[in-house]
Design an enzyme around this catalytic site. Structure first.
Site, PDB file in Angstrom:
ATOM      1  N   ARG A   1     -10.467   2.388  -1.822  1.00 23.93           N
ATOM      2  CA  ARG A   1      -9.961   1.497  -0.765  1.00 23.93           C
ATOM      3  C   ARG A   1     -10.250   2.145   0.592  1.00 23.93           C
ATOM      4  O   ARG A   1      -9.454   2.956   1.075  1.00 23.93           O
ATOM      5  CB  ARG A   1      -8.458   1.287  -0.937  1.00 23.93           C
ATOM      6  CG  ARG A   1      -8.057   0.474  -2.167  1.00 23.93           C
ATOM      7  CD  ARG A   1      -6.545   0.305  -2.212  1.00 23.93           C
ATOM      8  NE  ARG A   1      -6.112  -0.742  -3.117  1.00 23.93           N
ATOM      9  CZ  ARG A   1      -5.674  -0.531  -4.353  1.00 23.93           C
ATOM     10  NH1 ARG A   1      -5.603   0.689  -4.833  1.00 23.93           N
ATOM     11  NH2 ARG A   1      -5.282  -1.549  -5.107  1.00 23.93           N
TER      12      ARG A   1
ATOM     13  N   ARG B   1     -15.207  -0.031  -1.632  1.00 26.67           N
ATOM     14  CA  ARG B   1     -14.941  -1.412  -1.224  1.00 26.67           C
ATOM     15  C   ARG B   1     -14.953  -1.454   0.296  1.00 26.67           C
ATOM     16  O   ARG B   1     -14.328  -0.613   0.947  1.00 26.67           O
ATOM     17  CB  ARG B   1     -13.565  -1.854  -1.737  1.00 26.67           C
ATOM     18  CG  ARG B   1     -13.248  -3.272  -1.315  1.00 26.67           C
ATOM     19  CD  ARG B   1     -11.953  -3.750  -1.899  1.00 26.67           C
ATOM     20  NE  ARG B   1     -10.807  -3.101  -1.288  1.00 26.67           N
ATOM     21  CZ  ARG B   1      -9.565  -3.298  -1.695  1.00 26.67           C
ATOM     22  NH1 ARG B   1      -9.322  -4.076  -2.735  1.00 26.67           N
ATOM     23  NH2 ARG B   1      -8.563  -2.701  -1.094  1.00 26.67           N
TER      24      ARG B   1
ATOM     25  N   CYS C   1      -9.489  -3.759 -11.629  1.00 30.48           N
ATOM     26  CA  CYS C   1      -9.033  -2.639 -10.799  1.00 30.48           C
ATOM     27  C   CYS C   1      -7.677  -2.902 -10.166  1.00 30.48           C
ATOM     28  O   CYS C   1      -7.189  -2.101  -9.388  1.00 30.48           O
ATOM     29  CB  CYS C   1     -10.068  -2.306  -9.730  1.00 30.48           C
ATOM     30  SG  CYS C   1     -10.348  -3.652  -8.572  1.00 30.48           S
TER      31      CYS C   1
ATOM     32  N   HIS D   1       0.806  -1.223   0.000  1.00 33.33           N
ATOM     33  CA  HIS D   1       0.000   0.000   0.000  1.00 33.33           C
ATOM     34  C   HIS D   1       0.830   1.260   0.000  1.00 33.33           C
ATOM     35  O   HIS D   1       0.433   2.262  -0.571  1.00 33.33           O
ATOM     36  CB  HIS D   1      -1.072  -0.066   1.078  1.00 33.33           C
ATOM     37  CG  HIS D   1      -2.133  -0.981   0.606  1.00 33.33           C
ATOM     38  ND1 HIS D   1      -2.067  -2.327   0.807  1.00 33.33           N
ATOM     39  CD2 HIS D   1      -3.191  -0.759  -0.218  1.00 33.33           C
ATOM     40  CE1 HIS D   1      -3.081  -2.901   0.171  1.00 33.33           C
ATOM     41  NE2 HIS D   1      -3.771  -1.978  -0.459  1.00 33.33           N
TER      42      HIS D   1
ATOM     43  N   ARG E   1       2.672 -11.439  -2.496  1.00 31.05           N
ATOM     44  CA  ARG E   1       2.892 -10.262  -3.338  1.00 31.05           C
ATOM     45  C   ARG E   1       3.874  -9.255  -2.739  1.00 31.05           C
ATOM     46  O   ARG E   1       4.311  -8.327  -3.403  1.00 31.05           O
ATOM     47  CB  ARG E   1       1.544  -9.575  -3.653  1.00 31.05           C
ATOM     48  CG  ARG E   1       0.843  -8.957  -2.482  1.00 31.05           C
ATOM     49  CD  ARG E   1      -0.612  -8.612  -2.801  1.00 31.05           C
ATOM     50  NE  ARG E   1      -0.844  -7.184  -2.878  1.00 31.05           N
ATOM     51  CZ  ARG E   1      -2.046  -6.616  -2.960  1.00 31.05           C
ATOM     52  NH1 ARG E   1      -3.131  -7.377  -3.020  1.00 31.05           N
ATOM     53  NH2 ARG E   1      -2.185  -5.329  -3.028  1.00 31.05           N
TER      54      ARG E   1
ATOM     55  N   ASN F   1      -4.086  -7.911  -8.482  1.00 34.91           N
ATOM     56  CA  ASN F   1      -2.950  -7.976  -7.542  1.00 34.91           C
ATOM     57  C   ASN F   1      -3.056  -9.238  -6.700  1.00 34.91           C
ATOM     58  O   ASN F   1      -2.107 -10.016  -6.570  1.00 34.91           O
ATOM     59  CB  ASN F   1      -2.942  -6.763  -6.603  1.00 34.91           C
ATOM     60  CG  ASN F   1      -2.935  -5.453  -7.347  1.00 34.91           C
ATOM     61  OD1 ASN F   1      -2.527  -5.408  -8.504  1.00 34.91           O
ATOM     62  ND2 ASN F   1      -3.377  -4.392  -6.708  1.00 34.91           N
ATOM     63  N   ASP F   2      -4.235  -9.429  -6.109  1.00 39.86           N
ATOM     64  CA  ASP F   2      -4.412 -10.620  -5.286  1.00 39.86           C
ATOM     65  C   ASP F   2      -4.654 -11.861  -6.138  1.00 39.86           C
ATOM     66  O   ASP F   2      -4.197 -12.952  -5.793  1.00 39.86           O
ATOM     67  CB  ASP F   2      -5.573 -10.424  -4.302  1.00 39.86           C
ATOM     68  CG  ASP F   2      -5.109  -9.699  -3.046  1.00 39.86           C
ATOM     69  OD1 ASP F   2      -3.991 -10.000  -2.586  1.00 39.86           O
ATOM     70  OD2 ASP F   2      -5.834  -8.835  -2.549  1.00 39.86           O
TER      71      ASP F   2
HETATM   72  C1  PEP Z   1      -6.263  -6.335  -6.019  1.00 42.06           C
HETATM   73  O1  PEP Z   1      -6.027  -7.255  -5.232  1.00 42.06           O
HETATM   74  O2  PEP Z   1      -6.005  -6.367  -7.237  1.00 42.06           O
HETATM   75  C2  PEP Z   1      -6.866  -5.090  -5.516  1.00 42.06           C
HETATM   76  C3  PEP Z   1      -7.261  -4.153  -6.332  1.00 42.06           C
HETATM   77  O3  PEP Z   1      -6.963  -4.935  -4.167  1.00 42.06           O
HETATM   78  P1  PEP Z   1      -5.731  -4.531  -3.208  1.00 42.06           P
HETATM   79  O4  PEP Z   1      -4.559  -4.178  -4.068  1.00 42.06           O
HETATM   80  O5  PEP Z   1      -6.181  -3.382  -2.372  1.00 42.06           O
HETATM   81  O6  PEP Z   1      -5.538  -5.769  -2.414  1.00 42.06           O
HETATM   82 MG    MG Z   2      -6.898  -7.232  -3.249  1.00 43.65          MG
END
Ligand code: PEP
Ligand code: MG
Length: 578
Positions: free
Chosen positions: A296, A332, A502, A189, A465, A454-455
């Site tokens: 977020r 979210r 996203c 983050h 990650r 991302n996740d």
């Molecule tokens: C993701 O996981 O792609 C996402 C947008 O959420 P975050 O990066 O906040 O986990």
């Molecule tokens: Mg995520």
């Protein structure tokens, strides 16, 4: 000299380095039985006095240069430091045998609970200030340097192990020319907020912090992920030219601000922004977009000892909704756990926090957390277009239970005569492989879906990650990830439900044509990537993207996928990929 990191946000910068000391972490459990208490108390008093002088001088310096905001902050910090109740609490903790740093931390914690009960919004928001004063006081007592971020008129390239998200959120693009984090992954983050500044950002550049001298000129290339230092005169010339070329690109992009987003053959594409606070709306509105595809909400909770009340959340959400002026905002629900540690909701330590008790998995247990949040979001929906989205959904039951909770709160609001949008769309993120594999089931029950690459990449490939040691495996171009994205897009289309991406993949120049070819028509990207993504989309022809995607669906490795994309790239597009 040069070192390579992982590129997070593009751009180039040649500027002095500002090497930020590691943020110290102190235990609040350390005991000290041997040093006489009176001596410990005297050292706290000496530190309070010298820190008080520091605050007074700093305030005077800021006022003298007309920076009243920072001057006022110094005055507030000085007042906190000298508060009698706080000092008495520190003494009490020392007499209870706590070591100096633990006594200070414990006293600040008690003090923060005390002021949170005063029912004063201003005071209850001072958690970050309290942390700052506590850390400074401990560093003064122990004779340790405080990890200052000194910002002047000339922008600097920050070099740090990590910078807490709350500190990063207070920085501005005019002060910072680039960010190099030696720790963390590209989707940590801190990195995401840094990228939101629209400056080059790299992470995982381990050598940087120990080898670079504070103040020396460095060149940061956010495209290749390289950082150069100890620059020779000819290197300075070459890098100056490269940075100028980058500035020209930026200038060209500035003409796209406020323009619609469409492909080269005229297909309109939705381009939304990812936001996390009311401040980010300013940059989002400057660039122009179709709303906020991912807000977020956890950022409001990050640096707090006391959670924000329903009203405080409502005021933030309402301000964001109003600033978006009729364009949808997707809130979210709180995505805590994993790397998002929320101090006001302490949880048990877990061996595998990313796979553990996080996000939606806490939802139904923690009505105290989620009821005020959902009430605040619903109340904000009376002021514009709002959508609610759940993170980390891994099966339909979770989604239906969470949705049922929202519906129950809607009824409660109706009974209380409080306005909200009864048609508010309720959607789910697709970021766990099981959710992607069951995307048809989820899409048929949700009003919309959004792919969190991302996740999804982390969980599909079983790669943490944030872990630099395995970051070579973290790749959203892996065929497994691409197939899950394709299946999700197709399922959403069959259910006639909107689907966006996203995660950070949506703003990766190499991924844009592939995602278009797979059928994506809604991108949601960080504010710093809005204009470039609009430019990239404008250079893509759908039919050629579809041909690219069908070739890629037969690829056997991430390497092959990337090679195919490179072979596809037209000349005009290549300029924006470097
Ligand atoms: C993701 O996981 O792609 C996402 C947008 O959420 P975050 O990066 O906040 O986990
Ligand atoms: Mg995520």
């Amino acid at each position: 000299m040069k070192a390579a990191g992982i590129p997070v946000s593009r751009g180039m910068a040649l500027a002095p380095a500002h090497v930020v000391l590691p943020w110290p972490v102190f235990s609040d459990e350390k005991r000290e039985f041997h040093t006489p208490k009176e001596r410990q108390i005297a050292s706290v008093q000496n530190a309070v006095s010298s820190l008080g002088t520091f605050y007074t001088e700093a305030a005077n310096t800021f006022y003298a240069i007309g920076d009243n905001t920072r001057g006022d902050i110094m005055v507030v910090h000085n007042a906190i430091l000298h508060d009698h109740a706080l000092q008495e609490e520190i003494v009490r903790q020392i007499r209870d045998d706590y070591a100096l740093e633990s006594a200070v931390l414990r006293a600040f914690r008690t003090y923060s609970i005390m002021i949170s009960q005063i029912d004063n919004e201003y005071l209850s928001q001072r958690a970050a200030d309290l942390d700052d004063v506590a850390l400074r006081l401990i560093c003064t007592i122990l004779g340790r340097a405080f990890p200052e971020i000194r910002l002047g008129d000339q922008p600097v390239i920050l070099i740090a192990a990590d910078i807490p998200p709350s500190v990063m959120a207070g920085l501005h693009a005019g002060q910072v020319a680039g960010v190099v984090l030696t720790a963390g992954g590209k989707t940590s983050h801190s990195a995401i907020i840094a990228a939101g500044l629209g400056v080059p950002v790299i992470v995982g550049c381990e050598e940087a912090q120990s080898l670079i001298k504070d103040g020396e000129p460095v060149f940061l290339d956010g495209h290749s992920g390289e950082l150069h230092w100890e620059l020779l005169p000819r290197e300075v010339d070459a890098f100056t030219l490269m940075a100028q070329r980058n500035d020209r690109h930026m200038e060209q992009l500035s003409f796209l601000a406020g323009q619609p987003t469409c492909t080269a053959d005229g297909t309109p594409i939705q381009l939304s922004a990812n936001g996390q606070d009311a401040l980010s709306c300013k940059e989002i509105n400057r660039c122009g977009c179709d709303g906020i595809g991912l807000f977020r909400t956890e950022f409001l909770f990050l640096d707090r000892k006391v959670p924000p009340s329903e009203d405080e959340q409502f005021f933030l959400y309402q301000s964001v909704v109003k600033q978006m002026n009729g364009r949808p905002v997707t809130f979210r629900t709180l995505d805590m756990g994993g790397d998002k540690i929320i101090p006001c909701f302490p949880t048990e330590e877990e061996a595998n926090p990313f796979m553990g008790y996080r996000a939606i998995r806490m939802y139904l247990d923690r009505e105290d957390v989620f009821t005020p949040q959902i009430r605040a979001i619903l109340r904000a929906s009376a002021f514009g277009k709002v959508r609610i989205m759940f993170p980390m959904i891994s099966n339909l039951e979770e989604f239906l239970s969470a949705k049922g909770h929202v519906l129950a709160i809607q009824k409660e609001l109706s009974d209380q005569g409080i306005e909200y949008d009864p048609q508010i769309p309720i959607g789910t993120m697709i970021e766990v492989p099981s959710a992607a594999i069951n995307a048809d089931i989820l899409a048929s029950h949700a009003d919309f879906v959004s792919i969190g690459t991302n996740d999804l990449t982390q969980y599909t490939l079983a790669v943490d990650r944030l872990n630099v040691a395995v970051s070579y495996l973290y790749n959203h171009f892996d065929p497994a990830v691409i197939r899950l994205i394709q299946y999700t897009l197709r399922s959403a289309q069959q259910s006639q439900k909107p689907c966006s991406v996203c995660g950070e993949m949506a703003s990766d120049p190499l991924a844009v044509p592939l995602l278009l070819g797979l059928g994506l028509r809604h991108f949601s990207v960080g504010p710093g990537a809005l204009l470039r993504t609009r430019k990239l989309i404008s250079l893509c022809r759908l039919q050629s993207c579809q041909e690219l995607a069908s070739g890629i669906l037969r690829a056997t490795s991430a390497k092959e996928v990337i090679e195919q994309i490179h072979r596809w790239i037209p000349e005009a597009y290549a300029e924006w990929v470097v």
